[in-house]
Motif scaffolding. Structure first.
Motif, PDB file in Angstrom:
ATOM      1  N   ASN A  91       0.665  -1.377   0.154  1.00  0.00           N
ATOM      2  CA  ASN A  91       0.053   0.384  -0.271  1.00  0.00           C
ATOM      3  C   ASN A  91       0.642   1.447   0.001  1.00  0.00           C
ATOM      4  N   ARG A  92       0.035   2.758  -0.232  1.00  0.00           N
ATOM      5  CA  ARG A  92       1.164   4.020  -0.206  1.00  0.00           C
ATOM      6  C   ARG A  92       1.027   4.327   0.976  1.00  0.00           C
ATOM      7  N   TRP A  93       1.985   4.999   1.257  1.00  0.00           N
ATOM      8  CA  TRP A  93       2.417   5.821   2.239  1.00  0.00           C
ATOM      9  C   TRP A  93       0.768   6.719   3.121  1.00  0.00           C
ATOM     10  N   VAL A  94       0.506   6.604   4.598  1.00  0.00           N
ATOM     11  CA  VAL A  94      -0.096   7.103   4.659  1.00  0.00           C
ATOM     12  C   VAL A  94       0.311   8.095   5.856  1.00  0.00           C
ATOM     13  N   SER A  95      -0.311   9.510   6.490  1.00  0.00           N
ATOM     14  CA  SER A  95      -0.103  10.485   6.931  1.00  0.00           C
ATOM     15  C   SER A  95      -1.492  10.843   7.964  1.00  0.00           C
ATOM     16  N   PRO A  96      -1.354  10.468   8.981  1.00  0.00           N
ATOM     17  CA  PRO A  96      -2.057  10.894  10.044  1.00  0.00           C
ATOM     18  C   PRO A  96      -2.378  12.338  10.235  1.00  0.00           C
ATOM     19  N   ALA A  97      -3.838  13.124   9.584  1.00  0.00           N
ATOM     20  CA  ALA A  97      -4.136  14.441   8.796  1.00  0.00           C
ATOM     21  C   ALA A  97      -3.879  15.077  10.978  1.00  0.00           C
ATOM     22  N   SER A  98      -4.347  14.589  11.400  1.00  0.00           N
ATOM     23  CA  SER A  98      -3.726  15.419  12.882  1.00  0.00           C
ATOM     24  C   SER A  98      -2.937  15.770  13.338  1.00  0.00           C
ATOM     25  N   SER A  99      -1.722  15.448  12.771  1.00  0.00           N
ATOM     26  CA  SER A  99       0.002  15.871  13.732  1.00  0.00           C
ATOM     27  C   SER A  99       0.431  15.409  12.305  1.00  0.00           C
ATOM     28  N   TRP A 100       0.148  16.569  10.936  1.00  0.00           N
ATOM     29  CA  TRP A 100       1.391  16.243  10.356  1.00  0.00           C
ATOM     30  C   TRP A 100       1.337  18.369   9.902  1.00  0.00           C
ATOM     31  N   PRO A 101       2.844  18.402  10.298  1.00  0.00           N
ATOM     32  CA  PRO A 101       2.848  17.636  11.840  1.00  0.00           C
ATOM     33  C   PRO A 101       3.341  17.529  13.025  1.00  0.00           C
ATOM     34  N   GLY A 102       3.641  16.485  13.572  1.00  0.00           N
ATOM     35  CA  GLY A 102       3.320  17.026  15.089  1.00  0.00           C
ATOM     36  C   GLY A 102       3.805  17.832  15.919  1.00  0.00           C
ATOM     37  N   PHE A 103       3.732  18.724  16.876  1.00  0.00           N
ATOM     38  CA  PHE A 103       4.857  19.526  17.305  1.00  0.00           C
ATOM     39  C   PHE A 103       5.094  18.449  18.757  1.00  0.00           C
ATOM     40  N   GLU A 104       6.194  18.584  18.845  1.00  0.00           N
ATOM     41  CA  GLU A 104       6.353  17.990  20.237  1.00  0.00           C
ATOM     42  C   GLU A 104       6.989  17.945  20.961  1.00  0.00           C
TER      43      GLU A 104
END
Length: 192
Positions: free
Chosen positions: A163-176
């Motif tokens: 499958n293709r790469w999936v990015s979580p929309a809520s943390s793209w980017p995630g502030f750490e």
């Protein structure tokens, strides 16, 4: 499993410094001596834990890369982007979020200090079920005349085989994390 635990305990025991109970400074109170002993023991335990984590491959890069300046722990400063993948959109997202979080700060640099994604696998029942990849982005901003702000963002993606790469929309980017750095510490931190 018993062998791993036994090996870990053996490494832990070897990593702890043994000290004779001889106090060179007799002017210290029993509480100060106990605090010193506990501090030394804690440092020995951290060092042994890091050694065991390195041996087992479970240490987090972001925790071990911290720099200590006058007793305060900071993330290292990264100002040069070396990410070879398409990082333009990633950098702009970090820049936009930083400007929203810190509207009075002036952005000095935005960088992804790794050449490519850090890739790992997800295992279930001794089988690989997915792939994960991670990239960290650092934004350095000037906080008026008082100091600087160094923020870290993380980009994570996952994909199942085929499958293709999936990015979580809520943390793209995630502030750490963000470090407020006073001017006096910045000059020392900048040398590392």
């Amino acid at each position: 499993m018993k062998k791993i635990i036994s090996s870990a305990l053996l490494l832990l025991a070897m990593g702890m410094p043994l000290q004779a109970q001889v106090y060179k400074d007799v002017d210290k109170t029993p509480k100060e001596r106990l605090d010193d002993f506990l501090g030394e023991t804690e440092q020995g335990m951290k060092k042994a834990g890091k050694t065991i984590g390195d041996f087992l491959g479970i240490n987090s890069k972001t925790e071990t890369d911290e720099v200590e300046v006058d007793g305060v722990r900071y993330m290292p400063l990264h100002t040069v982007n070396v990410f070879y993948a398409d990082s333009t959109g990633m950098i702009e997202r970090c820049r936009t979020d930083f400007a929203r979080r810190y509207p009075r700060a002036t952005i000095l640099s935005v960088a992804i200090p790794q050449e490519t994604w850090t890739e790992t696998v997800v295992k279930e029942n001794k089988r690989i079920t997915a792939y994960k990849r991670t990239a960290y982005c650092y934004v350095l901003g000037r906080d008026g005349a008082d100091g600087y702000i160094n923020a870290r963002y993380v980009f994570r993606q996952q994909r199942k085989p085929g499958n293709r790469w999936v990015s979580p929309a809520s943390s793209w980017p995630g502030f750490e994390r963000a470090d407020a750095i006073p001017n006096i510490h910045f000059s020392k931190l900048n040398k590392h």
